[in-house]
Structure formats: C-alpha cells, structure tokens
Design a protein around this motif. Structure first.
Motif, PDB file in Angstrom:
ATOM      1  N   GLN A 295       0.813  -1.216   0.000  1.00 40.15           N
ATOM      2  CA  GLN A 295       0.000   0.000   0.000  1.00 40.15           C
ATOM      3  C   GLN A 295       0.851   1.274   0.000  1.00 40.15           C
ATOM      4  O   GLN A 295       0.413   2.332  -0.458  1.00 40.15           O
ATOM      5  CB  GLN A 295      -0.939   0.005   1.206  1.00 40.15           C
ATOM      6  CG  GLN A 295      -0.252   0.109   2.550  1.00 40.15           C
ATOM      7  CD  GLN A 295      -1.237   0.077   3.704  1.00 40.15           C
ATOM      8  OE1 GLN A 295      -2.454   0.125   3.487  1.00 40.15           O
ATOM      9  NE2 GLN A 295      -0.745   0.006   4.928  1.00 40.15           N
TER      10      GLN A 295
ATOM     11  N   ASN B  67      -1.088   7.085  -5.113  1.00 47.40           N
ATOM     12  CA  ASN B  67      -2.355   7.802  -4.974  1.00 47.40           C
ATOM     13  C   ASN B  67      -2.114   9.206  -5.524  1.00 47.40           C
ATOM     14  O   ASN B  67      -1.446  10.021  -4.876  1.00 47.40           O
ATOM     15  CB  ASN B  67      -2.782   7.866  -3.504  1.00 47.40           C
ATOM     16  CG  ASN B  67      -4.141   8.516  -3.329  1.00 47.40           C
ATOM     17  OD1 ASN B  67      -4.652   9.154  -4.234  1.00 47.40           O
ATOM     18  ND2 ASN B  67      -4.720   8.362  -2.157  1.00 47.40           N
TER      19      ASN B  67
ATOM     20  N   SER C 164      -3.572  11.934  -5.635  1.00 51.22           N
ATOM     21  CA  SER C 164      -3.901  13.083  -4.794  1.00 51.22           C
ATOM     22  C   SER C 164      -3.018  13.177  -3.557  1.00 51.22           C
ATOM     23  O   SER C 164      -2.993  14.208  -2.882  1.00 51.22           O
ATOM     24  CB  SER C 164      -5.373  13.006  -4.354  1.00 51.22           C
ATOM     25  OG  SER C 164      -5.597  11.835  -3.573  1.00 51.22           O
ATOM     26  N   ASN C 165      -2.280  12.107  -3.279  1.00 53.21           N
ATOM     27  CA  ASN C 165      -1.396  12.106  -2.107  1.00 53.21           C
ATOM     28  C   ASN C 165      -0.141  11.280  -2.396  1.00 53.21           C
ATOM     29  O   ASN C 165       0.094  10.241  -1.784  1.00 53.21           O
ATOM     30  CB  ASN C 165      -2.146  11.547  -0.890  1.00 53.21           C
ATOM     31  CG  ASN C 165      -1.324  11.662   0.383  1.00 53.21           C
ATOM     32  OD1 ASN C 165      -0.481  12.556   0.518  1.00 53.21           O
ATOM     33  ND2 ASN C 165      -1.540  10.749   1.322  1.00 53.21           N
TER      34      ASN C 165
ATOM     35  N   SER D  11       6.146   5.938  -3.725  1.00 53.57           N
ATOM     36  CA  SER D  11       5.107   5.476  -4.654  1.00 53.57           C
ATOM     37  C   SER D  11       5.287   6.037  -6.060  1.00 53.57           C
ATOM     38  O   SER D  11       4.889   5.397  -7.040  1.00 53.57           O
ATOM     39  CB  SER D  11       3.722   5.865  -4.125  1.00 53.57           C
ATOM     40  OG  SER D  11       3.562   7.276  -4.095  1.00 53.57           O
TER      41      SER D  11
ATOM     42  N   SER E  69       5.417   2.430  -7.746  1.00 57.50           N
ATOM     43  CA  SER E  69       4.078   2.059  -8.222  1.00 57.50           C
ATOM     44  C   SER E  69       4.150   1.421  -9.600  1.00 57.50           C
ATOM     45  O   SER E  69       3.314   0.599  -9.956  1.00 57.50           O
ATOM     46  CB  SER E  69       3.171   3.292  -8.265  1.00 57.50           C
ATOM     47  OG  SER E  69       3.721   4.288  -9.113  1.00 57.50           O
TER      48      SER E  69
ATOM     49  N   LYS F  39      -7.367  13.249  -9.369  1.00 51.03           N
ATOM     50  CA  LYS F  39      -8.488  12.590  -8.693  1.00 51.03           C
ATOM     51  C   LYS F  39      -8.652  11.132  -9.129  1.00 51.03           C
ATOM     52  O   LYS F  39      -9.646  10.486  -8.780  1.00 51.03           O
ATOM     53  CB  LYS F  39      -9.783  13.356  -8.957  1.00 51.03           C
ATOM     54  CG  LYS F  39      -9.776  14.769  -8.360  1.00 51.03           C
ATOM     55  CD  LYS F  39     -11.100  15.482  -8.603  1.00 51.03           C
ATOM     56  CE  LYS F  39     -11.071  16.886  -8.002  1.00 51.03           C
ATOM     57  NZ  LYS F  39     -12.350  17.603  -8.227  1.00 51.03           N
TER      58      LYS F  39
ATOM     59  N   PRO G 247      -8.136   7.053  -9.325  1.00 48.14           N
ATOM     60  CA  PRO G 247      -7.932   6.033  -8.280  1.00 48.14           C
ATOM     61  C   PRO G 247      -6.469   5.623  -8.213  1.00 48.14           C
ATOM     62  O   PRO G 247      -5.678   5.985  -9.093  1.00 48.14           O
ATOM     63  CB  PRO G 247      -8.813   4.874  -8.754  1.00 48.14           C
ATOM     64  CG  PRO G 247      -8.958   5.076 -10.233  1.00 48.14           C
ATOM     65  CD  PRO G 247      -8.949   6.559 -10.443  1.00 48.14           C
ATOM     66  N   PRO G 248      -6.081   4.885  -7.178  1.00 45.72           N
ATOM     67  CA  PRO G 248      -4.678   4.449  -7.034  1.00 45.72           C
ATOM     68  C   PRO G 248      -4.147   3.798  -8.309  1.00 45.72           C
ATOM     69  O   PRO G 248      -4.859   3.042  -8.975  1.00 45.72           O
ATOM     70  CB  PRO G 248      -4.745   3.465  -5.873  1.00 45.72           C
ATOM     71  CG  PRO G 248      -5.888   3.959  -5.050  1.00 45.72           C
ATOM     72  CD  PRO G 248      -6.905   4.446  -6.042  1.00 45.72           C
TER      73      PRO G 248
END
Length: 204
Positions: free
Chosen positions: A32, A37, A39-40, A45, A49, A108, A110-111
C-alpha cells in the motif's frame, strides 16, 4: 544483430521479472505504500508504483508483453549501446515521468500501479529497433517516412482494439504512407522472401 552477454540475458529475462514477482508477493500492508495515490503521492510510490501489481492477471499480462518485446529486441537489435541507454531511461526515468504525468493531469484518479508504462516505452523502442534492423539488413536507403508508416500501422492496430473512432484518421494517413513507401516495402518483402528460401534450401 548483436551478441548478448550472459549478464544481459540475466538482467532482462530473470532479474527484472523476479523484481516484479517479489514485489507482487509482498504483503498488502507493505504494498500500500508503493501504490501511487495521485492526490497524495510519496517519493516511494512515484517510482515503485510502476513495479507494483495487486492482481495476478495484471502482473502476468505485463510480464508476458515485456518478455515478448525483450525477446524480439534481443533478436533484431543492431545497436546494443543505444539499447542499454534506452533501457536505463525506461526502467529508471519513465516510471517517474509516468507518475508525475498522472499526478498533474489526473489528481483525482484512483490508485495507480503496474509495469504498463515501462512496457509501452520498450514497445516504442521496439518500433524504432525494427526500423533500424530493416535499414541495416534489408534496405539501406530506408527513410524516416518508413518509420512513420510503421508507427501508423501500430496505431491502427491499437485503435482496432481500443478506440475504433480514431480509425477514420489513422487509416487515411497510413494509406498515404503505404503509397509513399511502396518501393522499400516491395524491396524488403523481396529480400525477406529470398532469405527465407535460402534458409529452407540449407535445411533441406
């Protein structure tokens, strides 16, 4: 084509797939932190990712495409030094650029995770590598317009499976490029057929 060292085979056909598999096998509590993400985002990541997968089929599809592309590159590449430089960019820089693109344009969303951006970068290089291979082996007068023709063929295939509405643009452009490149297409086809017939005669 180039002669490849054992280390190069090891890195591209064992080490990189192993890294993807090992990250896939990590506990979700660890993964995780690697999933982007938009937005964050985190520094971790933004890079990892692109090497992370949560779904088995997602991992397998990316691995299969990667290995097919790599196998083709190892068999047609005529400039190993360029390939290694591009590979470094694809493996180290493309993940960052891909994540930054998602963060800026799709905050905005999704991951995000997966090796797709890296695989796409290698597919892009494969297109160029096929062009340089054909120019080196079959038709030395091959112009960059042939590269454009080859790119359009790939875009047509992509549109057929993804966005058929783009075919109304891609097909006319491809038709023009086919007409412009008719001479090299005929000559390359002729050379490939002759080479194929010679191999058949040698095997008989």
């Amino acid at each position: 084509t180039e002669d490849w060292k054992k280390l190069e085979w090891y890195v591209f056909f064992f080490l990189i797939p192993s890294i993807l598999i090992l990250i896939f096998l990590l506990p979700i509590q660890i993964k995780q932190y690697l999933i982007l993400n938009p937005s964050n985002p985190t520094l971790l990541s933004i890079f990892f990712s692109n090497y992370t997968h949560s779904e088995f089929l997602h991992l397998v599809s990316n691995l299969v495409f990667y290995l097919i592309v790599m196998f083709l590159l190892f068999n047609i590449e005529v400039n190993k030094k360029l390939f290694l430089k591009i590979s470094l960019l694809n493996l180290l820089v493309v993940p960052i650029l891909s994540s930054l693109f998602a963060i800026y344009f799709f905050p905005k969303a999704p991951p995000i995770q997966g090796f797709s951006a890296v695989v796409s970068a290698f597919i892009g290089y494969l297109i160029y590598s096929v062009y340089t291979h054909l120019k080196s082996v079959y038709y030395r007068q091959l112009s960059t317009l042939f590269l454009g023709f080859f790119l359009m063929i790939n875009l047509v295939v992509w549109a057929i499976f993804n966005k058929t509405e783009f075919l109304i643009i891609f097909i006319p452009i491809t038709s023009v490029l086919i007409f412009i490149n008719m001479k090299p297409i005929k000559e390359i086809s002729k050379q490939i057929i002759l080479k194929s017939n010679k191999l058949k005669e040698q095997n008989c």
